[in-house]
Design a protein around this motif. Structure first.
Motif, PDB file in Angstrom:
ATOM      1  N   ALA A  33      38.392  51.384  37.753  1.00  0.00           N
ATOM      2  CA  ALA A  33      39.559  50.855  37.753  1.00  0.00           C
ATOM      3  C   ALA A  33      39.462  49.148  37.965  1.00  0.00           C
ATOM      4  O   ALA A  33      40.438  48.616  38.534  1.00  0.00           O
ATOM      5  CB  ALA A  33      40.661  51.285  38.816  1.00  0.00           C
ATOM      6  N   GLY A  34      38.367  48.606  37.721  1.00  0.00           N
ATOM      7  CA  GLY A  34      38.302  47.175  37.757  1.00  0.00           C
ATOM      8  C   GLY A  34      38.088  46.598  39.008  1.00  0.00           C
ATOM      9  O   GLY A  34      37.312  45.213  39.311  1.00  0.00           O
ATOM     10  N   ARG A  35      38.408  46.996  40.043  1.00  0.00           N
ATOM     11  CA  ARG A  35      38.019  46.507  41.631  1.00  0.00           C
ATOM     12  C   ARG A  35      37.662  47.615  42.605  1.00  0.00           C
ATOM     13  O   ARG A  35      37.403  47.171  43.696  1.00  0.00           O
ATOM     14  CB  ARG A  35      39.012  45.620  41.925  1.00  0.00           C
ATOM     15  CG  ARG A  35      40.475  46.321  42.423  1.00  0.00           C
ATOM     16  CD  ARG A  35      41.578  45.338  42.400  1.00  0.00           C
ATOM     17  NE  ARG A  35      41.563  44.832  43.661  1.00  0.00           N
ATOM     18  CZ  ARG A  35      41.952  45.073  44.915  1.00  0.00           C
ATOM     19  NH1 ARG A  35      42.853  46.198  44.993  1.00  0.00           N
ATOM     20  NH2 ARG A  35      41.809  44.361  46.025  1.00  0.00           N
ATOM     21  N   ILE A 290      35.392  48.846  28.924  1.00  0.00           N
ATOM     22  CA  ILE A 290      35.198  48.702  30.169  1.00  0.00           C
ATOM     23  C   ILE A 290      34.256  47.735  30.470  1.00  0.00           C
ATOM     24  O   ILE A 290      33.162  47.926  30.049  1.00  0.00           O
ATOM     25  CB  ILE A 290      34.985  49.966  31.118  1.00  0.00           C
ATOM     26  CG1 ILE A 290      36.139  51.114  30.536  1.00  0.00           C
ATOM     27  CG2 ILE A 290      34.731  49.741  32.680  1.00  0.00           C
ATOM     28  CD1 ILE A 290      35.442  52.351  30.977  1.00  0.00           C
ATOM     29  N   ILE A 291      34.671  46.376  30.917  1.00  0.00           N
ATOM     30  CA  ILE A 291      33.762  45.595  31.290  1.00  0.00           C
ATOM     31  C   ILE A 291      33.559  45.104  32.885  1.00  0.00           C
ATOM     32  O   ILE A 291      34.521  44.915  33.354  1.00  0.00           O
ATOM     33  CB  ILE A 291      34.050  44.144  30.701  1.00  0.00           C
ATOM     34  CG1 ILE A 291      34.533  44.352  29.159  1.00  0.00           C
ATOM     35  CG2 ILE A 291      32.972  43.021  30.893  1.00  0.00           C
ATOM     36  CD1 ILE A 291      33.415  44.877  28.163  1.00  0.00           C
ATOM     37  N   MET A 292      32.348  45.463  33.118  1.00  0.00           N
ATOM     38  CA  MET A 292      32.261  45.068  34.807  1.00  0.00           C
ATOM     39  C   MET A 292      31.948  43.801  35.335  1.00  0.00           C
ATOM     40  O   MET A 292      31.783  42.895  34.636  1.00  0.00           O
ATOM     41  CB  MET A 292      31.061  46.172  35.284  1.00  0.00           C
ATOM     42  CG  MET A 292      31.535  47.892  34.922  1.00  0.00           C
ATOM     43  SD  MET A 292      30.432  49.027  35.759  1.00  0.00           S
ATOM     44  CE  MET A 292      30.742  50.591  34.766  1.00  0.00           C
ATOM     45  N   GLN A 293      31.949  43.806  36.460  1.00  0.00           N
ATOM     46  CA  GLN A 293      31.857  42.324  37.294  1.00  0.00           C
ATOM     47  C   GLN A 293      30.819  41.484  36.992  1.00  0.00           C
ATOM     48  O   GLN A 293      29.853  42.049  36.682  1.00  0.00           O
ATOM     49  CB  GLN A 293      31.622  42.794  38.708  1.00  0.00           C
ATOM     50  CG  GLN A 293      31.818  41.546  39.681  1.00  0.00           C
ATOM     51  CD  GLN A 293      31.560  41.889  41.221  1.00  0.00           C
ATOM     52  OE1 GLN A 293      31.817  43.314  41.343  1.00  0.00           O
ATOM     53  NE2 GLN A 293      31.556  41.014  41.852  1.00  0.00           N
ATOM     54  N   LYS A 294      31.217  40.208  36.767  1.00  0.00           N
ATOM     55  CA  LYS A 294      30.263  39.166  36.228  1.00  0.00           C
ATOM     56  C   LYS A 294      29.589  39.132  34.795  1.00  0.00           C
ATOM     57  O   LYS A 294      28.553  38.352  34.726  1.00  0.00           O
ATOM     58  CB  LYS A 294      29.334  38.974  37.613  1.00  0.00           C
ATOM     59  CG  LYS A 294      30.041  38.632  38.681  1.00  0.00           C
ATOM     60  CD  LYS A 294      28.929  38.284  39.657  1.00  0.00           C
ATOM     61  CE  LYS A 294      29.837  37.976  41.332  1.00  0.00           C
ATOM     62  NZ  LYS A 294      28.467  37.922  42.191  1.00  0.00           N
ATOM     63  N   SER A 295      30.166  40.069  34.045  1.00  0.00           N
ATOM     64  CA  SER A 295      29.580  40.189  32.786  1.00  0.00           C
ATOM     65  C   SER A 295      30.059  38.939  31.864  1.00  0.00           C
ATOM     66  O   SER A 295      31.135  38.430  32.141  1.00  0.00           O
ATOM     67  CB  SER A 295      29.917  41.485  32.066  1.00  0.00           C
ATOM     68  OG  SER A 295      29.054  42.457  32.524  1.00  0.00           O
ATOM     69  N   ASP A 309      27.983  47.062  31.925  1.00  0.00           N
ATOM     70  CA  ASP A 309      27.826  47.261  33.298  1.00  0.00           C
ATOM     71  C   ASP A 309      27.838  45.890  33.758  1.00  0.00           C
ATOM     72  O   ASP A 309      27.740  44.764  33.028  1.00  0.00           O
ATOM     73  CB  ASP A 309      26.398  48.096  33.577  1.00  0.00           C
ATOM     74  CG  ASP A 309      26.473  48.545  35.027  1.00  0.00           C
ATOM     75  OD1 ASP A 309      27.435  48.147  35.875  1.00  0.00           O
ATOM     76  OD2 ASP A 309      25.807  49.634  35.210  1.00  0.00           O
ATOM     77  N   LYS A 310      27.518  45.713  35.119  1.00  0.00           N
ATOM     78  CA  LYS A 310      27.511  44.427  35.949  1.00  0.00           C
ATOM     79  C   LYS A 310      26.569  43.409  35.329  1.00  0.00           C
ATOM     80  O   LYS A 310      25.413  43.924  35.053  1.00  0.00           O
ATOM     81  CB  LYS A 310      27.529  44.683  37.190  1.00  0.00           C
ATOM     82  CG  LYS A 310      28.561  45.298  37.947  1.00  0.00           C
ATOM     83  CD  LYS A 310      28.396  45.239  39.467  1.00  0.00           C
ATOM     84  CE  LYS A 310      27.894  44.084  40.318  1.00  0.00           C
ATOM     85  NZ  LYS A 310      27.887  44.311  41.556  1.00  0.00           N
ATOM     86  N   ASP A 311      26.625  42.091  35.315  1.00  0.00           N
ATOM     87  CA  ASP A 311      25.895  41.002  35.206  1.00  0.00           C
ATOM     88  C   ASP A 311      25.208  41.341  33.908  1.00  0.00           C
ATOM     89  O   ASP A 311      23.994  40.974  33.554  1.00  0.00           O
ATOM     90  CB  ASP A 311      24.755  41.059  36.259  1.00  0.00           C
ATOM     91  CG  ASP A 311      25.377  40.922  37.617  1.00  0.00           C
ATOM     92  OD1 ASP A 311      26.246  39.979  37.871  1.00  0.00           O
ATOM     93  OD2 ASP A 311      24.981  41.568  38.449  1.00  0.00           O
ATOM     94  N   VAL A 312      25.814  41.694  32.751  1.00  0.00           N
ATOM     95  CA  VAL A 312      25.305  41.760  31.497  1.00  0.00           C
ATOM     96  C   VAL A 312      25.997  40.618  30.644  1.00  0.00           C
ATOM     97  O   VAL A 312      26.890  39.923  30.789  1.00  0.00           O
ATOM     98  CB  VAL A 312      25.797  42.950  30.597  1.00  0.00           C
ATOM     99  CG1 VAL A 312      25.860  42.983  29.333  1.00  0.00           C
ATOM    100  CG2 VAL A 312      25.106  44.327  31.433  1.00  0.00           C
ATOM    101  N   ARG A 313      25.088  39.994  29.786  1.00  0.00           N
ATOM    102  CA  ARG A 313      25.270  38.920  28.958  1.00  0.00           C
ATOM    103  C   ARG A 313      25.304  39.312  27.488  1.00  0.00           C
ATOM    104  O   ARG A 313      24.138  39.794  27.061  1.00  0.00           O
ATOM    105  CB  ARG A 313      24.478  37.747  29.202  1.00  0.00           C
ATOM    106  CG  ARG A 313      24.570  36.347  28.396  1.00  0.00           C
ATOM    107  CD  ARG A 313      23.747  35.359  28.626  1.00  0.00           C
ATOM    108  NE  ARG A 313      24.137  34.086  28.013  1.00  0.00           N
ATOM    109  CZ  ARG A 313      24.925  33.115  28.430  1.00  0.00           C
ATOM    110  NH1 ARG A 313      25.305  33.329  29.594  1.00  0.00           N
ATOM    111  NH2 ARG A 313      25.096  32.084  27.826  1.00  0.00           N
TER     112      ARG A 313
END
Length: 342
Positions: A33-35, A290-295, A309-313
Motif C-alpha cells: 500500500a505504498g508506505r 506497483i513501484i516500491m521505494q526509491k526506484s 522492488d526497492k532501489d531499482v533503476r
C-alpha cells in the motif's frame, strides 16, 4: 485486553510464490500500500485491541523487519513493562506448514512463563485486514473453549486464541504428542480439546503469492476496500518517515492511483501504487503497476502490470509489460535497460 492477552506473531513463514520479493527481506517486511509492511496490519490490530506485550518470532532475512519495527515506538510498544520483543529462530527444522513453531517457542520459554497475561493470541504475519480481536476474546471466554480458531469465508486465517497456560503445556509436551505447531493440534482427529470457530466477516487478504499480492494491492484502489482497511477509529500504524510532499512537474498526469510522499512525477501514472521517494521521468507511462521505494523510472519508459522492488533503476525508453494474472517482477536493487524490453 491489555492485561489479559499476549500477542504472538509468527514471522517465520516462507512462501515460495513470493520468493522474488523475499530475497532481501522476510515475508513480514514486504512493502504494501505504498508506505506499509505486511506485518503492520496484524500488529496494529493487536495494538488497537490494547494488547501491550507482543512477541515477534522471525527466521528468514529479518534485518529489514527489525529496522522497520525498531523499538516499537510507532506502535506505542516502547514500554518499560511489556512492549515489543524479538525472538529470532536458530532452529533448523523441516517443512512446517502451520503457524507457531512449538520448538521456536520452547527456545524462548521464559517469555511465556514470565508473562502475566492469561491468554495468548497467535497469528501469522501476512494477513492484510483491519480486525477487532476483542469479540474473539469475548466468544472464547463465553464458550469456554481450549482453542478458538479464526476463519474468513470458510478458510482458516491461521490465527488462534488460547490460554497462555494451555499454550505452555502444548509446548512442553510437544515431543510426547508429536504436535509441532497450532495447526497440528486443530487438525488432529484424535485430539481431546474443545476447539471453537470464530468467523470474521470483514475484509481480509492472505498474501501467499505474487498473484495474491498484486490482486490485493490493486483492490486498494477501490474506495470500498480502502475504507474497510484504513479506518480513522482503528488506524493501521507504520514507521514514520519525515519526507516532503510529492512534486508533480509539468507533463505529470495521475489517475486512480496511490502516491506516497517524497516522489517526483513528470510522466503518466494510472491505476498504480507508487511508494516513497520514487522518480518517474518525463514522458514515462506507468499503468496497473506497483513501484516500491526509491526506484527511478527513466524518461519515456512504458510499464504495464509490473512490480518494481526497492532501489531499482529503469533506463530511458524501457518497455515492460506483464498481466494482471502474471505481473512482471523486477528484483530489489537491480537495473533494466532499453535493450532488455519485455
Amino acid at each position: 485486553m491489555n492485561k489479559r492477552v499476549l500477542g504472538v506473531i509468527d514471522a517465520t513463514t516462507y512462501h515460495e510464490g513470493l520468493k522474488e520479493l523475499m530475497i532481501h527481506r522476510s515475508l513480514a517486511a514486504i512493502p504494501f500500500a505504498g508506505r506499509y509492511r505486511l506485518i503492520d496490519f496484524v500488529l496494529s490490530n493487536m495494538v488497537n485491541a490494547n494488547i501491550e506485550s507482543v512477541a515477534i518470532f522471525p527466521k528468514f532475512q529479518y534485518r529489514s523487519l527489525m529496522d522497520h519495527l525498531g523499538s516499537g515506538k510507532d506502535w506505542d510498544l516502547n514500554r518499560k513493562r511489556d512492549g515489543l520483543f524479538f525472538f529470532p529462530s536458530s532452529i533448523i527444522e523441516g517443512i512446517r506448514r502451520g503457524i507457531g513453531s512449538f520448538s521456536h517457542f520452547a527456545a524462548n520459554m521464559d517469555y511465556f512463563q514470565r508473562s502475566k497475561q492469561e491468554y495468548a493470541l497467535i497469528t501469522n504475519c501476512f494477513t492484510v485486514s483491519n480486525m477487532d480481536f476483542k469479540p474473539v476474546l469475548d466468544k472464547h471466554i463465553q464458550t469456554g473453549c481450549d482453542i478458538t480458531e479464526i476463519y474468513h469465508l470458510g478458510k482458516s486465517m491461521q490465527m488462534y486464541l488460547v490460554k497462555t497456560a494451555f499454550l505452555i503445556d502444548l509446548i512442553q509436551t510437544r515431543e510426547k504428542t508429536g504436535y509441532t505447531c497450532m495447526s497440528d493440534v486443530v487438525t488432529d482427529i484424535y485430539h481431546t480439546y474443545r476447539i471453537c470457530r470464530y468467523d470474521y466477516h470483514g475484509y481480509a487478504a492472505m498474501i501467499d503469492s505474487i498473484e495474491s499480492y498484486f490482486a490485493a494491492s490493486m483492490e486498494l484502489l477501490t474506495p470500498e476496500v480502502w475504507n474497510k482497511l484504513f479506518q480513522k477509529d482503528h488506524p493501521i500504524f507504520t514507521k514514520v518517515k519525515d519526507e516532503p510532499p510529492t512534486r508533480y512537474l509539468r507533463g505529470a498526469s495521475v489517475h486512480h492511483s496511490i502516491i506516497a510522499n517524497g516522489c517526483q512525477i513528470e510522466g503518466v501514472v494510472e491505476n498504480s501504487i507508487i511508494s516513497r521517494a520514487v522518480k518517474i521521468g518525463r514522458g514515462a507511462v506507468v499503468k496497473n503497476s506497483i513501484i516500491m521505494q526509491k526506484s527511478q523510472i527513466g524518461d519515456h519508459c512504458v510499464l504495464d502490470s509490473v512490480i518494481i522492488d526497492k532501489d531499482v533503476r529503469i533506463e530511458t525508453g524501457t518497455v515492460m509489460t506483464g498481466s494482471r494474472t502474471s505481473p512482471y517482477v523486477i528484483r530489489k536493487g537491480t537495473g533494466q535497460g532499453a535493450l532488455m524490453n519485455i
